[in-house]
Scaffold this active site. Structure first.
Site, PDB file in Angstrom:
ATOM      1  N   THR A 107      -7.892  57.837  10.910  1.00  0.00           N
ATOM      2  CA  THR A 107      -7.022  57.475  12.041  1.00  0.00           C
ATOM      3  C   THR A 107      -5.669  56.898  11.618  1.00  0.00           C
ATOM      4  O   THR A 107      -4.886  56.491  12.472  1.00  0.00           O
ATOM      5  CB  THR A 107      -7.736  56.410  12.897  1.00  0.00           C
ATOM      6  OG1 THR A 107      -8.198  55.366  12.009  1.00  0.00           O
ATOM      7  CG2 THR A 107      -8.933  56.975  13.629  1.00  0.00           C
ATOM      8  N   GLU A 108      -5.409  56.856  10.315  1.00  0.00           N
ATOM      9  CA  GLU A 108      -4.244  56.110   9.829  1.00  0.00           C
ATOM     10  C   GLU A 108      -2.924  56.525  10.466  1.00  0.00           C
ATOM     11  O   GLU A 108      -2.088  55.676  10.775  1.00  0.00           O
ATOM     12  CB  GLU A 108      -4.143  56.219   8.293  1.00  0.00           C
ATOM     13  CG  GLU A 108      -5.145  55.348   7.553  1.00  0.00           C
ATOM     14  CD  GLU A 108      -6.518  55.970   7.379  1.00  0.00           C
ATOM     15  OE1 GLU A 108      -6.826  56.986   8.046  1.00  0.00           O
ATOM     16  OE2 GLU A 108      -7.306  55.449   6.576  1.00  0.00           O
ATOM     17  N   THR A 109      -2.703  57.838  10.643  1.00  0.00           N
ATOM     18  CA  THR A 109      -1.386  58.225  11.192  1.00  0.00           C
ATOM     19  C   THR A 109      -1.180  57.688  12.603  1.00  0.00           C
ATOM     20  O   THR A 109      -0.041  57.509  13.041  1.00  0.00           O
ATOM     21  CB  THR A 109      -1.156  59.762  11.197  1.00  0.00           C
ATOM     22  OG1 THR A 109      -2.181  60.381  11.976  1.00  0.00           O
ATOM     23  CG2 THR A 109      -1.117  60.328   9.782  1.00  0.00           C
TER      24      THR A 109
ATOM     25  N   LEU B 115      -1.654  54.813  13.371  1.00  0.00           N
ATOM     26  CA  LEU B 115      -1.097  53.470  13.155  1.00  0.00           C
ATOM     27  C   LEU B 115       0.205  53.555  12.359  1.00  0.00           C
ATOM     28  O   LEU B 115       0.736  52.541  11.905  1.00  0.00           O
ATOM     29  CB  LEU B 115      -2.104  52.607  12.376  1.00  0.00           C
ATOM     30  CG  LEU B 115      -3.471  52.398  13.040  1.00  0.00           C
ATOM     31  CD1 LEU B 115      -4.451  51.766  12.062  1.00  0.00           C
ATOM     32  CD2 LEU B 115      -3.332  51.510  14.259  1.00  0.00           C
TER      33      LEU B 115
END
Ligand code: COA
Length: 264
Positions: A138-140, A142
């Protein structure tokens, strides 16, 4: 060993390692990273006779792991670039220590495994997920990157799924995690522990040195062509055949008895 953010329970040949910050969905910060690394290095150095034969990695509370602690990461804006890199290197060392643990690591995934939580699933040898669990790189979402976990995640899911999932940051169900090789078994929640224990029980009968050697073999051989790997694979099996454990396993089969390492 006792830790502030990890529960470690040893029962016979199995060690159960539980991320224990349920109030933040087991998100990991620098303290958790230090503890997980210390645990992995300690257990790796234990002599074969006393170390666990299998480890189950789980999360306390509602879910497995919500990844890196966002509060901690947000604070890194106050760090110098050098401090930031040092911090990220510590996370990298943690994933590497878990990835190369000379003991099989079984991930018990309930609720969700997001960001670094999906990274933890990627360094498990066997992943059992409940059918309602959500996964996601899910990093992108954030505005950051699944950078440190990428070597481990890519080794499991390959480039095509990584293009889709790293770029979108989308959450995906356990069934998809299984399709891309991130999970090995997906079961109803009520059957999760039984499914984990069924894998655990396999290690009662597998030779512990052979299991560790098989684990090392996979990354080594993957980085060679079949031709280049021939010498090292021949040497690997030759070493196992003449080893005490290998001889015991072969003789036990021929003598129709259990090998000495078999655990009840
Ligand atoms: N880092 C720090 N804190 C986190 C966190 C994380 N990665 N994930 C959750 N938390 C905290 C929340 O801020 C909240 O704290 P609060 O009680 O002080 O408000 C608490 O954990 C519970 O989270 P909440 O969202 O209320 O619980 P939930 O069960 O409804 O949802 C998640 C849980 C994990 C699905 C949701 O919190 C989420 O999407 N988190 C982000 C996951 C992510 O993208 N991780 C990648 C990080 S690189």
């Amino acid at each position: 060993m006792t830790f502030a953010s990890l529960l470690v329970e040893r029962a016979g040949f199995v060690e159960r390692l539980t991320l224990n910050r349920p109030e933040v969905r087991n998100a990991f910060n620098d303290h958790v990273i230090a503890e997980l690394t210390e645990w992995a290095l300690h257990v790796s150095r234990e002599p074969l006779s006393s170390r666990p034969r299998v480890v189950v990695l789980a999360g306390a509370g509602k879910m497995f792991c919500a990844g890196a602690d966002v509060t901690w990461m947000a604070k890194t804006v106050e760090y110098t670039e050098e401090e930031n890199v040092r911090d990220a290197m510590a996370m990298s060392r943690m994933f590497h220590a878990l990835d190369t643990l000379p003991i099989p690591l079984v991930g018990r995934i309930h609720g969700a495994a997001l960001g670094g939580g999906a990274g933890l699933a990627a360094v498990c040898d066997i992943v059992v997920a409940e059918d309602g669990a959500l996964f996601g790189f899910t990093e992108t979402k954030l505005g950051i990157l699944p950078a440190v976990i990428s070597p481990f995640a890519l080794a499991k899911i390959g480039r095509s799924a990584a293009r889709e999932l790293f770029l979108t940051g989308m959450r995906f169900p356990a069934s998809r995690a299984k399709e891309i090789g991130l999970a090995h078994a997906v079961v109803p929640a009520a059957e999760l522990d039984a499914a984990v224990n069924a894998y655990v029980d396999e290690f009662k009968t597998a030779g512990p040195e052979a299991v560790a050697a098989a684990k090392t073999l996979i990354p080594t051989v993957s980085s060679h062509s079949a031709e280049a790997a021939a010498d090292l694979t021949a040497r690997a099996i030759a070493a196992r055949r003449v080893s005490k454990e290998g001889q015991e396993g072969l003789r036990a089969f021929l003598e129709k008895r259990s090998p000495s390492w078999k655990t009840q």
